[in-house]
Design an enzyme around this catalytic site. Sequence first.
Site, PDB file in Angstrom:
ATOM      1  N   GLU A   1      -4.614 -24.497  -1.326  1.00 28.57           N
ATOM      2  CA  GLU A   1      -4.903 -23.746  -2.553  1.00 28.57           C
ATOM      3  C   GLU A   1      -3.673 -23.049  -3.152  1.00 28.57           C
ATOM      4  O   GLU A   1      -3.721 -22.606  -4.303  1.00 28.57           O
ATOM      5  CB  GLU A   1      -5.948 -22.664  -2.259  1.00 28.57           C
ATOM      6  CG  GLU A   1      -7.270 -23.202  -1.772  1.00 28.57           C
ATOM      7  CD  GLU A   1      -8.220 -23.495  -2.914  1.00 28.57           C
ATOM      8  OE1 GLU A   1      -8.435 -22.594  -3.727  1.00 28.57           O
ATOM      9  OE2 GLU A   1      -8.719 -24.633  -2.986  1.00 28.57           O
TER      10      GLU A   1
ATOM     11  N   HIS B   1       2.717  -3.869   0.850  1.00 24.55           N
ATOM     12  CA  HIS B   1       3.568  -4.267   1.978  1.00 24.55           C
ATOM     13  C   HIS B   1       2.811  -5.183   2.944  1.00 24.55           C
ATOM     14  O   HIS B   1       2.580  -4.815   4.092  1.00 24.55           O
ATOM     15  CB  HIS B   1       4.033  -3.019   2.746  1.00 24.55           C
ATOM     16  CG  HIS B   1       4.796  -2.013   1.942  1.00 24.55           C
ATOM     17  ND1 HIS B   1       5.035  -0.728   2.373  1.00 24.55           N
ATOM     18  CD2 HIS B   1       5.387  -2.097   0.721  1.00 24.55           C
ATOM     19  CE1 HIS B   1       5.735  -0.063   1.470  1.00 24.55           C
ATOM     20  NE2 HIS B   1       5.957  -0.860   0.445  1.00 24.55           N
TER      21      HIS B   1
ATOM     22  N   HIS C   1       1.847  -3.365  -6.237  1.00 23.48           N
ATOM     23  CA  HIS C   1       2.881  -3.478  -5.196  1.00 23.48           C
ATOM     24  C   HIS C   1       2.277  -3.070  -3.856  1.00 23.48           C
ATOM     25  O   HIS C   1       1.505  -2.117  -3.790  1.00 23.48           O
ATOM     26  CB  HIS C   1       4.070  -2.571  -5.543  1.00 23.48           C
ATOM     27  CG  HIS C   1       5.019  -2.351  -4.414  1.00 23.48           C
ATOM     28  ND1 HIS C   1       5.751  -3.371  -3.861  1.00 23.48           N
ATOM     29  CD2 HIS C   1       5.353  -1.240  -3.705  1.00 23.48           C
ATOM     30  CE1 HIS C   1       6.499  -2.889  -2.882  1.00 23.48           C
ATOM     31  NE2 HIS C   1       6.271  -1.598  -2.760  1.00 23.48           N
TER      32      HIS C   1
ATOM     33  N   GLU D   1       7.564   4.111  -7.898  1.00 23.49           N
ATOM     34  CA  GLU D   1       7.997   2.807  -8.433  1.00 23.49           C
ATOM     35  C   GLU D   1       7.581   2.654  -9.903  1.00 23.49           C
ATOM     36  O   GLU D   1       7.438   1.526 -10.393  1.00 23.49           O
ATOM     37  CB  GLU D   1       7.413   1.664  -7.601  1.00 23.49           C
ATOM     38  CG  GLU D   1       7.771   1.705  -6.117  1.00 23.49           C
ATOM     39  CD  GLU D   1       9.242   1.471  -5.820  1.00 23.49           C
ATOM     40  OE1 GLU D   1      10.012   1.216  -6.760  1.00 23.49           O
ATOM     41  OE2 GLU D   1       9.617   1.566  -4.644  1.00 23.49           O
TER      42      GLU D   1
ATOM     43  N   HIS E   1      10.723  -5.623   2.412  1.00 23.76           N
ATOM     44  CA  HIS E   1       9.984  -4.477   1.872  1.00 23.76           C
ATOM     45  C   HIS E   1       8.521  -4.826   1.532  1.00 23.76           C
ATOM     46  O   HIS E   1       7.605  -4.227   2.071  1.00 23.76           O
ATOM     47  CB  HIS E   1      10.724  -3.923   0.636  1.00 23.76           C
ATOM     48  CG  HIS E   1      10.079  -2.707   0.036  1.00 23.76           C
ATOM     49  ND1 HIS E   1      10.779  -1.616  -0.405  1.00 23.76           N
ATOM     50  CD2 HIS E   1       8.773  -2.422  -0.206  1.00 23.76           C
ATOM     51  CE1 HIS E   1       9.936  -0.694  -0.850  1.00 23.76           C
ATOM     52  NE2 HIS E   1       8.712  -1.162  -0.752  1.00 23.76           N
TER      53      HIS E   1
HETATM   54  O1  2HA Z   1       4.990   4.100  -2.816  1.00 23.66           O
HETATM   55  O2  2HA Z   1       5.664   1.424  -1.550  1.00 23.66           O
HETATM   56  O3  2HA Z   1       8.034   1.098  -2.632  1.00 23.66           O
HETATM   57  C1  2HA Z   1       5.673   3.756  -1.708  1.00 23.66           C
HETATM   58  C2  2HA Z   1       6.259   2.414  -1.865  1.00 23.66           C
HETATM   59  C3  2HA Z   1       7.602   2.391  -2.436  1.00 23.66           C
HETATM   60 ZN    ZN Z   2       6.904  -0.318  -1.299  1.00 24.78          ZN
END
Ligand code: 2HA
Ligand code: ZN
Length: 270
Positions: free
Chosen positions: A169, A141, A139, A116, A210
């Site tokens: 909050e 998940h 980033h 990414e 995602h």
């Molecule tokens: O690196 O999270 O979006 C793996 C991920 C891709």
């Molecule tokens: Zn990801």
Amino acid sequence: MKHILDAPFLVELARTAAHMYAHGWDERNSGNISVLLDGAEAEQYVDPDAVLRDIPTGFEAPALDGKYFLVTGAGKYFKNVGDDPALNLGLVRLAEGGRTARLLWGLTDGGSPTSEFPAHMMSHGARLAQDPDSRVVMHCHPSNLLAMTYVHDLDSRAFTRTLWRMCTEGILVFPDGVNVLPWMLCGTNEIGAATAERMADARLVVWAQHGIYGAGRSLDETFGLIETAEKAAEIYLKIAHLPRLNTITDGQLRQLEQRYGVRARPGWLD
Ligand code: 2HA
Ligand code: ZN
């Protein structure tokens, strides 16, 4: 030259990756972090002329030319970063208008920066244009935010207003709200550009079905943004199917704004 394994930015990144893994936000090789380093600080640990490899990025980012980033590697597991930082991280300097990442340290198995990388670098560009002190893009998940994108309207204002109502909050931590991107193919320049566009007026961008992107001035700030939004999403999922007897009203959100001197995203309170 100082030893990079002692560098505060590296120690903190490894510690943060471990916390993210422990929260269940980064299964297997998921998630990625990039930190914009102060140039003078980076040069205490790496020689900008001692280039290990030139890695083509596939995009342009002229505003970031010459800047140093510590990034997680493509395919690397967050749970392993602390055990072997040199394998799992890379310190790169962007060159040739962002078209090349000059590897100065790390990625010892011949690896590349995160898949990414476009979304990260374009997001840094977008955030720096708003806030010259912005340093971190993250980033991951988180389960509840991800789950919420299956059952909630993806309109950014509606999504944010729900999160703000789920814990007092919330509006204090992310008064700029959350922008939501509909599902797109990850790892591409297209999702990178779309993410960066949504980073212009919010530090959190949800990728539907995602995960989430966060940006901030420090690893702690960015982690805390995601942590708070994820907590709000968790509350939402606990109550969404139950009769709602109470809520936080717009009037109460305005009281929070006033008492704590934050400014909610214009037009996002009724
Ligand atoms: O690196 O999270 O979006 C793996 C991920 C891709
Ligand atoms: Zn990801």
